[in-house]
Design an enzyme around this catalytic site. Structure first.
Site, PDB file in Angstrom:
ATOM      1  N   ASP A 197       0.849  -1.191   0.000  1.00 54.40           N
ATOM      2  CA  ASP A 197       0.000   0.000   0.000  1.00 54.40           C
ATOM      3  C   ASP A 197       0.883   1.238   0.000  1.00 54.40           C
ATOM      4  O   ASP A 197       1.804   1.364   0.823  1.00 54.40           O
ATOM      5  CB  ASP A 197      -0.902   0.020   1.241  1.00 54.40           C
ATOM      6  CG  ASP A 197      -2.043  -0.989   1.140  1.00 54.40           C
ATOM      7  OD1 ASP A 197      -2.296  -1.487   0.030  1.00 54.40           O
ATOM      8  OD2 ASP A 197      -2.660  -1.278   2.183  1.00 54.40           O
ATOM      9  N   SER A 257      -7.055  10.083 -15.052  1.00 58.24           N
ATOM     10  CA  SER A 257      -8.512   9.835 -15.164  1.00 58.24           C
ATOM     11  C   SER A 257      -9.061   9.131 -13.917  1.00 58.24           C
ATOM     12  O   SER A 257      -9.825   8.165 -14.014  1.00 58.24           O
ATOM     13  CB  SER A 257      -8.815   8.983 -16.412  1.00 58.24           C
ATOM     14  OG  SER A 257      -8.284   9.578 -17.565  1.00 58.24           O
ATOM     15  N   ASN A 309     -11.012  12.591   0.646  1.00 54.44           N
ATOM     16  CA  ASN A 309     -11.262  11.554  -0.359  1.00 54.44           C
ATOM     17  C   ASN A 309     -10.000  10.748  -0.645  1.00 54.44           C
ATOM     18  O   ASN A 309      -8.878  11.243  -0.491  1.00 54.44           O
ATOM     19  CB  ASN A 309     -11.759  12.184  -1.673  1.00 54.44           C
ATOM     20  CG  ASN A 309     -13.094  12.854  -1.502  1.00 54.44           C
ATOM     21  OD1 ASN A 309     -13.980  12.325  -0.852  1.00 54.44           O
ATOM     22  ND2 ASN A 309     -13.243  14.047  -2.080  1.00 54.44           N
ATOM     23  N   ASP A 316     -11.339  -5.795   6.822  1.00 56.95           N
ATOM     24  CA  ASP A 316     -10.100  -6.512   7.148  1.00 56.95           C
ATOM     25  C   ASP A 316      -9.798  -6.410   8.638  1.00 56.95           C
ATOM     26  O   ASP A 316      -9.371  -7.388   9.271  1.00 56.95           O
ATOM     27  CB  ASP A 316      -8.921  -5.924   6.364  1.00 56.95           C
ATOM     28  CG  ASP A 316      -9.087  -6.058   4.858  1.00 56.95           C
ATOM     29  OD1 ASP A 316      -9.896  -6.900   4.424  1.00 56.95           O
ATOM     30  OD2 ASP A 316      -8.412  -5.315   4.121  1.00 56.95           O
TER      31      ASP A 316
END
Length: 366
Positions: A39, A53, A152, A321
């Site tokens: 990650d 995009s 976000n 998780d």
């Protein structure tokens, strides 16, 4: 009273206590196998999202146009790395909840022989999990970029090497299989059904033959829909089945349960055929902020989640998780199911107040 006992009896009692403690807390007691991802958390701007995009709040699999994204964020931005992927996250959370000793959790998965692979190995080590990766050079290490803008986050996952796990090249090796045999609780997320069904079945059969606990997660509606055959080959070996409300609805539809009631779904899933008759299946279904439902024995119970002010929620992506990790941290210690559920809700509550599947140094749970 202990010190008034004869020395021989004190020694026997201490030995019994120590052996019991070791059994519950010995390294490699919990085994996980899945898709390891590195990650990469990074704060970006709208121009960066537009360039690739990306939507501000989204989860996608990387396409060819996104491949350069991973190199660019490392070169141009300050990034945080974490050992990720659904199963590895759960093993990591379980280890965090347990704290000592280290390496209670073992993890198998596939990575590349590259820089990201080396970072992932280091991050797994820092999380105190005993990760044994199958390393190959055909595909790069799987990554998941979490591109953060304000509150976000846009997730871009490149599974790459995570899709390349090979039973004969890794799981079947004597030194690796010995680690499987050491475990007493096994957990595999449903995502791995798309990678190596034969590896899952080998572990599941070992658990059933030795009356150990094999746990699985439905993981996503598409697993229930498009990998139904693989799922149903493994399900007879599953002692503890996890899922959320969307996954359980998809599962119920595919199994022709003819109900949308989550308690009925749990009950019907519990009743599906099972190989190890010594253990009745436990089904645990979460519903976000609503009660978690558990079918166990002949009962169906509902457990309220930990209340939280919506403004304190930072990121819900790792909640599932974390929930499983908390549950496993108590299951591996033979704690009552109510305690497993309490730990699951606690872990999920902590994680949703932070970015990514991250946590403070120590848990505040007992």
């Amino acid at each position: 009273v202990f010190f008034l006992m004869p020395k021989a009896e004190r020694t026997d009692l201490f030995s019994l206590y120590f052996n019991t403690w070791s059994l519950c807390f010995s390294p490699n007691t919990l085994f996980g196998m899945g898709n390891p991802l590195l990650d990469i958390l990074v704060v970006v701007d709208k121009d960066f999202l537009d360039k690739y995009s990306l939507k501000p709040n989204d989860q996608i699999l990387a396409e060819d146009k996104h491949k350069a994204l991973f190199e660019e964020i490392v070169k141009k931005f300050k990034v945080d790395y974490h050992a990720g992927g659904a199963t590895q996250n759960s093993i990591k959370i379980a280890q965090w909840m347990i704290q000592e000793p280290h390496n209670v959790g073992t993890f198998f998965g596939c990575i590349g022989k590259d820089k990201f692979g080396e970072i992932l190995k280091q991050k797994a080590k820092e999380a105190h999990i005993d990760a044994h990766y199958y390393e190959q050079d055909e595909e790069p290490t799987g990554t998941c970029a979490a591109c953060i803008t304000g509150t976000n986050r846009s997730l871009v996952a490149n599974l790459a090497a995570a899709n390349c796990y090979k039973k004969d090249k890794h799981l079947d090796l004597e030194e690796n299989w010995k680690l499987v045999e050491k475990a007493k609780v096994y957990y595999i997320a449903g995502f791995f059904l798309t990678v190596s069904l034969e590896s899952i079945l080998k572990v599941a059969k070992h658990a059933a033959e030795n009356n150990k606990l094999f746990c699985m997660n439905l993981s996503a509606p598409f697993i229930c829909q498009f990998f139904k055959d693989n799922l149903m080959q493994v399900l007879p070996y599953v002692d503890v089945l996890f899922g959320n409300e969307m996954e359980s609805a998809a599962f119920a539809k595919e199994q022709d349960f003819d109900t949308t009631d989550i308690k009925e779904i749990a009950k019907k899933a519990q009743a599906l055929p099972k190989v190890n008759k010594k253990r009745q299946r436990i089904v645990v279904l979460t519903q976000g902020k609503d009660d978690t439902v558990m079918a166990h024995g002949d009962k169906i119970d509902a457990f309220p989640v930990v209340k939280i002010d919506p403004k304190d929620i930072v990121d819900t992506n790792g909640a599932g998780d974390a929930f499983v990790g908390g549950f496993l941290s108590q299951l591996v210690r033979d704690k009552p199911l109510e305690q497993c559920m309490k730990a699951a809700h606690y872990a999920a509550n902590v994680i949703i107040q932070r970015g990514g599947c991250t946590f403070p140094e120590k848990p505040d749970f007992n």
